[in-house]
Write a protein that holds these residues in place. Structure first.
Motif, PDB file in Angstrom:
ATOM      1  N   ALA A 237       0.831  -1.200   0.000  1.00 20.22           N
ATOM      2  CA  ALA A 237       0.000   0.000   0.000  1.00 20.22           C
ATOM      3  C   ALA A 237       0.870   1.256   0.000  1.00 20.22           C
ATOM      4  CB  ALA A 237      -0.932   0.004   1.209  1.00 20.22           C
ATOM      5  N   GLN A 238       0.346   2.339  -0.574  1.00 18.89           N
ATOM      6  CA  GLN A 238       1.094   3.595  -0.699  1.00 18.89           C
ATOM      7  C   GLN A 238       0.711   4.613   0.367  1.00 18.89           C
ATOM      8  OE1 GLN A 238       3.518   3.845  -2.980  1.00 18.89           O
ATOM      9  NE2 GLN A 238       3.051   1.782  -3.692  1.00 18.89           N
ATOM     10  N   ALA A 239      -0.421   4.451   1.011  1.00 13.45           N
ATOM     11  CA  ALA A 239      -0.887   5.418   2.003  1.00 13.45           C
ATOM     12  C   ALA A 239      -1.417   4.671   3.219  1.00 13.45           C
ATOM     13  CB  ALA A 239      -1.972   6.319   1.416  1.00 13.45           C
ATOM     14  N   ARG A 240      -1.331   5.325   4.371  1.00 12.78           N
ATOM     15  CA  ARG A 240      -1.792   4.699   5.613  1.00 12.78           C
ATOM     16  C   ARG A 240      -2.227   5.776   6.591  1.00 12.78           C
ATOM     17  NH1 ARG A 240       3.662   4.160   8.410  1.00 12.78           N
ATOM     18  NH2 ARG A 240       5.178   4.763   6.836  1.00 12.78           N
ATOM     19  N   ALA A 241      -3.160   5.403   7.470  1.00 18.12           N
ATOM     20  CA  ALA A 241      -3.662   6.360   8.452  1.00 18.12           C
ATOM     21  C   ALA A 241      -4.233   5.594   9.635  1.00 18.12           C
ATOM     22  CB  ALA A 241      -4.726   7.274   7.838  1.00 18.12           C
ATOM     23  N   ALA A 242      -4.265   6.281  10.775  1.00 16.00           N
ATOM     24  CA  ALA A 242      -4.818   5.701  11.999  1.00 16.00           C
ATOM     25  C   ALA A 242      -5.734   6.735  12.647  1.00 16.00           C
ATOM     26  CB  ALA A 242      -3.709   5.285  12.958  1.00 16.00           C
ATOM     27  N   PHE A 243      -6.975   6.342  12.898  1.00 17.37           N
ATOM     28  CA  PHE A 243      -7.949   7.173  13.593  1.00 17.37           C
ATOM     29  C   PHE A 243      -8.220   6.521  14.947  1.00 17.37           C
ATOM     30  CE2 PHE A 243      -8.546   7.809   9.111  1.00 17.37           C
ATOM     31  CZ  PHE A 243      -8.825   9.158   8.969  1.00 17.37           C
ATOM     32  N   LEU A 244      -8.057   7.269  16.027  1.00 19.54           N
ATOM     33  CA  LEU A 244      -8.269   6.744  17.372  1.00 19.54           C
ATOM     34  C   LEU A 244      -9.496   7.391  18.004  1.00 19.54           C
ATOM     35  CD1 LEU A 244      -4.642   6.574  18.814  1.00 19.54           C
ATOM     36  CD2 LEU A 244      -5.923   4.841  17.542  1.00 19.54           C
ATOM     37  N   SER A 245     -10.178   6.600  18.805  1.00 26.07           N
ATOM     38  CA  SER A 245     -11.371   7.082  19.494  1.00 26.07           C
ATOM     39  C   SER A 245     -10.953   7.791  20.780  1.00 26.07           C
ATOM     40  CB  SER A 245     -12.296   5.903  19.803  1.00 26.07           C
ATOM     41  OG  SER A 245     -13.435   6.329  20.507  1.00 26.07           O
ATOM     42  N   ASP A 246     -11.442   9.043  20.970  1.00 29.41           N
ATOM     43  CA  ASP A 246     -11.067   9.782  22.169  1.00 29.41           C
ATOM     44  C   ASP A 246     -11.987   9.424  23.326  1.00 29.41           C
ATOM     45  OD1 ASP A 246     -13.429  11.056  21.628  1.00 29.41           O
ATOM     46  OD2 ASP A 246     -12.533  12.955  21.005  1.00 29.41           O
ATOM     47  N   GLU A 247     -11.851  10.162  24.449  1.00 30.82           N
ATOM     48  CA  GLU A 247     -12.639   9.831  25.643  1.00 30.82           C
ATOM     49  C   GLU A 247     -14.129  10.040  25.436  1.00 30.82           C
ATOM     50  OE1 GLU A 247     -10.980  13.996  25.835  1.00 30.82           O
ATOM     51  OE2 GLU A 247     -10.201  11.970  25.479  1.00 30.82           O
ATOM     52  N   ASP A 248     -14.490  10.823  24.415  1.00 33.86           N
ATOM     53  CA  ASP A 248     -15.912  11.040  24.115  1.00 33.86           C
ATOM     54  C   ASP A 248     -16.438  10.086  23.044  1.00 33.86           C
ATOM     55  OD1 ASP A 248     -16.027  13.175  25.917  1.00 33.86           O
ATOM     56  OD2 ASP A 248     -15.254  14.565  24.412  1.00 33.86           O
ATOM     57  N   GLY A 249     -15.609   9.153  22.590  1.00 26.51           N
ATOM     58  CA  GLY A 249     -16.024   8.208  21.570  1.00 26.51           C
ATOM     59  C   GLY A 249     -15.996   8.763  20.167  1.00 26.51           C
ATOM     60  N   VAL A 250     -15.302   9.883  19.950  1.00 25.26           N
ATOM     61  CA  VAL A 250     -15.226  10.503  18.633  1.00 25.26           C
ATOM     62  C   VAL A 250     -13.937  10.084  17.949  1.00 25.26           C
ATOM     63  CG1 VAL A 250     -15.168  12.688  17.370  1.00 25.26           C
ATOM     64  CG2 VAL A 250     -16.577  12.462  19.434  1.00 25.26           C
ATOM     65  N   LEU A 251     -14.047   9.636  16.685  1.00 26.91           N
ATOM     66  CA  LEU A 251     -12.856   9.250  15.927  1.00 26.91           C
ATOM     67  C   LEU A 251     -12.103  10.499  15.490  1.00 26.91           C
ATOM     68  CD1 LEU A 251     -13.921   6.311  13.573  1.00 26.91           C
ATOM     69  CD2 LEU A 251     -12.285   6.230  15.445  1.00 26.91           C
ATOM     70  N   ARG A 252     -10.792  10.500  15.775  1.00 20.75           N
ATOM     71  CA  ARG A 252      -9.957  11.626  15.382  1.00 20.75           C
ATOM     72  C   ARG A 252      -8.690  11.089  14.723  1.00 20.75           C
ATOM     73  NH1 ARG A 252     -12.208  16.115  17.424  1.00 20.75           N
ATOM     74  NH2 ARG A 252     -13.491  15.915  19.302  1.00 20.75           N
ATOM     75  N   LEU A 253      -8.250  11.762  13.683  1.00 27.64           N
ATOM     76  CA  LEU A 253      -7.035  11.356  12.975  1.00 27.64           C
ATOM     77  C   LEU A 253      -5.830  11.562  13.882  1.00 27.64           C
ATOM     78  CD1 LEU A 253      -5.676  10.409  10.362  1.00 27.64           C
ATOM     79  CD2 LEU A 253      -5.521  12.812   9.679  1.00 27.64           C
ATOM     80  N   GLU A 254      -5.091  10.471  14.126  1.00 33.29           N
ATOM     81  CA  GLU A 254      -3.918  10.520  14.998  1.00 33.29           C
ATOM     82  C   GLU A 254      -2.617  10.434  14.218  1.00 33.29           C
ATOM     83  OE1 GLU A 254      -2.243  11.023  18.760  1.00 33.29           O
ATOM     84  OE2 GLU A 254      -4.379  10.976  18.226  1.00 33.29           O
ATOM     85  N   TYR A 255      -2.651   9.721  13.094  1.00 35.23           N
ATOM     86  CA  TYR A 255      -1.427   9.563  12.306  1.00 35.23           C
ATOM     87  C   TYR A 255      -1.822   9.280  10.860  1.00 35.23           C
ATOM     88  CZ  TYR A 255       2.878   7.630  10.418  1.00 35.23           C
ATOM     89  OH  TYR A 255       3.976   7.391   9.642  1.00 35.23           O
ATOM     90  N   ALA A 256      -1.063   9.848   9.913  1.00 38.85           N
ATOM     91  CA  ALA A 256      -1.319   9.597   8.493  1.00 38.85           C
ATOM     92  C   ALA A 256      -0.023   9.811   7.719  1.00 38.85           C
ATOM     93  CB  ALA A 256      -2.411  10.519   7.958  1.00 38.85           C
ATOM     94  N   GLN A 257       0.121   9.038   6.655  1.00 37.52           N
ATOM     95  CA  GLN A 257       1.267   9.214   5.762  1.00 37.52           C
ATOM     96  C   GLN A 257       0.863   8.765   4.365  1.00 37.52           C
ATOM     97  OE1 GLN A 257       4.813   6.903   6.559  1.00 37.52           O
ATOM     98  NE2 GLN A 257       6.117   8.366   5.518  1.00 37.52           N
ATOM     99  N   ASP A 258       1.210   9.589   3.365  1.00 39.38           N
ATOM    100  CA  ASP A 258       1.028   9.239   1.970  1.00 39.38           C
ATOM    101  C   ASP A 258       2.189   9.842   1.189  1.00 39.38           C
ATOM    102  OD1 ASP A 258       0.443  11.928   1.923  1.00 39.38           O
ATOM    103  OD2 ASP A 258      -1.704  11.670   1.568  1.00 39.38           O
ATOM    104  N   ARG A 259       2.012  10.013  -0.101  1.00 37.89           N
ATOM    105  CA  ARG A 259       3.102  10.535  -0.916  1.00 37.89           C
ATOM    106  C   ARG A 259       3.472  11.966  -0.563  1.00 37.89           C
ATOM    107  NH1 ARG A 259       1.361   8.217  -6.924  1.00 37.89           N
ATOM    108  NH2 ARG A 259       1.605   5.987  -6.410  1.00 37.89           N
ATOM    109  N   ARG A 260       2.548  12.694   0.063  1.00 37.24           N
ATOM    110  CA  ARG A 260       2.823  14.073   0.438  1.00 37.24           C
ATOM    111  C   ARG A 260       3.633  14.178   1.719  1.00 37.24           C
ATOM    112  NH1 ARG A 260      -3.209  16.110   0.530  1.00 37.24           N
ATOM    113  NH2 ARG A 260      -3.293  14.116   1.662  1.00 37.24           N
ATOM    114  N   GLY A 261       3.735  13.107   2.495  1.00 37.72           N
ATOM    115  CA  GLY A 261       4.517  13.141   3.719  1.00 37.72           C
ATOM    116  C   GLY A 261       3.754  12.560   4.886  1.00 37.72           C
ATOM    117  N   GLU A 262       4.283  12.823   6.089  1.00 42.70           N
ATOM    118  CA  GLU A 262       3.753  12.252   7.323  1.00 42.70           C
ATOM    119  C   GLU A 262       3.117  13.344   8.160  1.00 42.70           C
ATOM    120  OE1 GLU A 262       5.753   9.024  10.071  1.00 42.70           O
ATOM    121  OE2 GLU A 262       6.390  11.008  10.719  1.00 42.70           O
ATOM    122  N   VAL A 263       1.969  13.016   8.757  1.00 43.74           N
ATOM    123  CA  VAL A 263       1.275  13.928   9.656  1.00 43.74           C
ATOM    124  C   VAL A 263       0.905  13.140  10.902  1.00 43.74           C
ATOM    125  CG1 VAL A 263      -0.681  15.475   9.968  1.00 43.74           C
ATOM    126  CG2 VAL A 263       0.341  15.231   7.715  1.00 43.74           C
TER     127      VAL A 263
END
Length: 584
Positions: A255-281
């Motif tokens: 795969a060329q891109a990857r991301a991780a969304f984690l659930s916070d204390e309120d049960g809301v999914l939030r982007l925690e980590y992502a990387q694709d051809r543009r770089g890492e966030v």
């Protein structure tokens, strides 16, 4: 005028006329049985009639001899020969049937052997077992005396059939076939193998190739899972954890891109980590991103989901296919992992079950990392409470007392200068003592980089600085080899910090000796001072100046990791603190 017959085609001229169907033997026997008796009666009657017309006794005698002596035996001969022909035809049919049955039995046996080989190959735990099972199955199915199977990488397996020879000899007939994907299967026979045996061996080679590839995939899967487990087992940094997990998963399927969304204390999914051809966030920069609707769908699903086309582009702009994997534990949703690829249908043939297992490992790792961060927050909170208590009970009260003295000095400065001067000296001494106390607290709170220097170098620096800061002779002795996990090293060092802090505050010692001994199974930390000591019975079970809440917490953390902790002290004989931790 008659029409000329139409010319026959070449096919009609070359094709012989069809023979009438032959009557079955049973019908012919039945026909002869029904016609032969009346036919014999008619023939005999006709002959007798003709003989009676001769009118000469002598001629009648010769006619009877000629008929019954020649025609009768001839009829008998041809009848018996005809019956024998039918018997021989039946015997030939029986032999053909037996041969066909034998061939069918042999084919069934070979087919059953191939099925057993396929079953055994599927149950083999590793590549070595696959080779041994394949060699035994080849001998069993083909009837070979010896079989040797080799694959790339130097691995091989062999088997011997029902023969007294321990190894193939020159008198045997070899048959070697290539295995798709690399390798060869070599068989030896006592008689030259036929074409059917060669075809069967080719089929066996194909099945062996399938079993070898399946074993390789299982081995690769186990190695991948082990690698992921080792890389994330003790990882506490969330960014590095998610980078390792998603990187391993992306590399497994290309795969060329990857991301991780984690659930916070309120049960809301939030982007925690992502990387694709543009770089890492990651971290705060990732949390500002918009959570795609596909992530919410994966969070509600019970298993992996795949999306293509425009919806995939909403997750990763350059992707045409996205795989989503939910992360769940017994408490509910932990997060969602995403993998993206610019190829349409890139994940249709992917090993999704393996990726799901890796997502399960990631779930445990994320939960452990969060638990560690939470424990660190609790530890910081406890440390703040301890510092606040010490400031309130020590420095704050002493400073308040000094302030009262200075107020008294202000009132006595003119009326009793000598007493005012004595009070100023007393307040000055008290303030200097509190300055030293504040410095001790700052020294105890100074961050120590265990990961950078390691346990031994960190302990050496800390003991040396402690003696200089507190004007106490300090020494360190290290013996044996010390091998502790990072978490155990942190616990041992915190116990050393708390022990030396108590020496500085309460022991009134002139010397402290620290020893660190690495044995075969245990690491022993000993902190011994020559101070005033204290009565253990009088302080056990309560917060005191001798041990305090800090050492109580250290004892609990040490025992939770399988260690042991004890204090040896008596009034006037100093104090010894010992902490034992199992070697890693």
């Amino acid at each position: 005028m008659t029409d000329a017959p139409a010319p026959r085609s070449q096919h009609q001229q070359d094709t012989p006329p069809a023979l009438p169907p032959r009557m079955p033997l049973s019908d012919r026997v039945r026909l002869v049985r029904n016609l032969l008796p009346p036919l014999i009666v008619l023939v005999v009657g006709a002959v007798e009639l003709m003989v009676s017309l001769l009118g000469d006794t002598r001629r009648e005698l010769w006619a009877h001899l000629l008929f019954y002596g020649l025609v009768g035996p001839a009829a008998t001969f041809f009848s018996v020969e005809w019956i024998a022909e039918g018997t021989r035809a039946r015997e030939r049919a029986e032999r053909e049937l037996r041969d066909l049955y034998g061939q069918l039995s042999a084919s069934h046996g070979r087919l059953q052997g191939v099925q057993e080989l396929m079953r055994d190959l599927g149950g083999a735990p590793d590549l070595g077992a696959v080779l041994e099972v394949a060699a035994r199955g080849a001998v069993r199915v083909t009837g070979a005396t010896h079989a040797t199977l080799t694959v790339p990488g130097g691995l091989s397996g062999s088997s011997r059939g029902e023969t007294l020879l321990s190894a193939p000899s020159a008198a045997l007939y070899p048959l070697k076939v290539s295995i798709p994907g690399g390798g060869a299967l070599l068989l030896h026979f006592e008689t030259p193998p036929g074409a059917d045996t060669a075809e069967l061996t080719q089929a066996l080679a194909a099945e062996v190739a399938t079993g070898v590839e399946a074993a390789r995939q299982r081995t690769l899967d186990l190695m991948t899972l082990y690698s992921v487990d080792q890389s994330i087992r003790a990882e506490r940094n969330m960014r590095r954890l998610l980078s390792r997990v998603t990187g391993t998963m992306a590399g497994r399927v290309g795969a060329q891109a990857r991301a991780a969304f984690l659930s916070d204390e309120d049960g809301v999914l939030r982007l925690e980590y992502a990387q694709d051809r543009r770089g890492e966030v990651s971290g705060e920069g990732a949390r500002g991103g918009v959570t795609p609707s596909f992530a919410a769908r994966v969070a509600q699903a019970s298993g992996p989901l795949i999306v293509t086309g425009d919806e995939a582009c909403q997750v990763f702009p350059d992707s045409r296919s996205v795989l989503g994997l939910p992360m769940r534990d017994e408490d509910g949703l932990v997060g969602v992992l995403m993998l993206g690829d610019p190829r349409e249908g890139a994940f249709e043939a992917a090993r999704v079950s393996l990726l799901a297992l890796m997502a399960g490992q990631a779930t445990l790792a994320v939960r452990n990392a969060r638990a560690y961060l939470y424990s660190e927050e609790l530890a910081i909170s406890d440390e703040r409470a301890r510092i606040a208590r010490e400031i309130h009970d020590g420095v704050a009260q002493s400073l308040a007392f000094a302030a009262l003295k200075l107020d008294v000095v202000a009132r006595q400065m003119h009326s009793d200068p000598a007493r005012a001067e004595a009070e100023v000296r007393s307040a000055t001494t008290l303030l200097r003592e509190q300055i030293r106390e504040v410095r001790r607290s700052i020294f105890a709170l100074r961050p120590i980089d265990l990961e950078r220097y390691g346990l031994l170098e960190t302990v050496r620096r800390y003991v040396q600085d402690f003696g200089e800061q507190n004007n106490i002779r300090s020494s360190l002795e290290v013996t044996g080899e010390v091998h502790l996990s990072p978490g155990d090293e942190a616990v041992v060092f915190r116990i050393l910090q708390e022990s030396l802090n108590n020496v500085a505050k309460h022991a009134r010692a002139g010397e402290v000796r620290v020893t660190l001994d690495g044995g075969d199974q245990q690491v022993l930390l000993r902190v011994k001072d020559d101070g005033a000591g204290f009565d253990l019975d009088s302080v056990t079970g309560r917060v005191s100046s001798a041990g305090g809440l800090g050492l109580t917490q250290m004892r609990e953390r040490l025992q939770a990791r399988g260690g042991q902790y004890r204090i040896l002290s008596a009034p006037g004989h100093g104090t010894t603190i010992e902490a034992q931790m199992p070697q890693a």
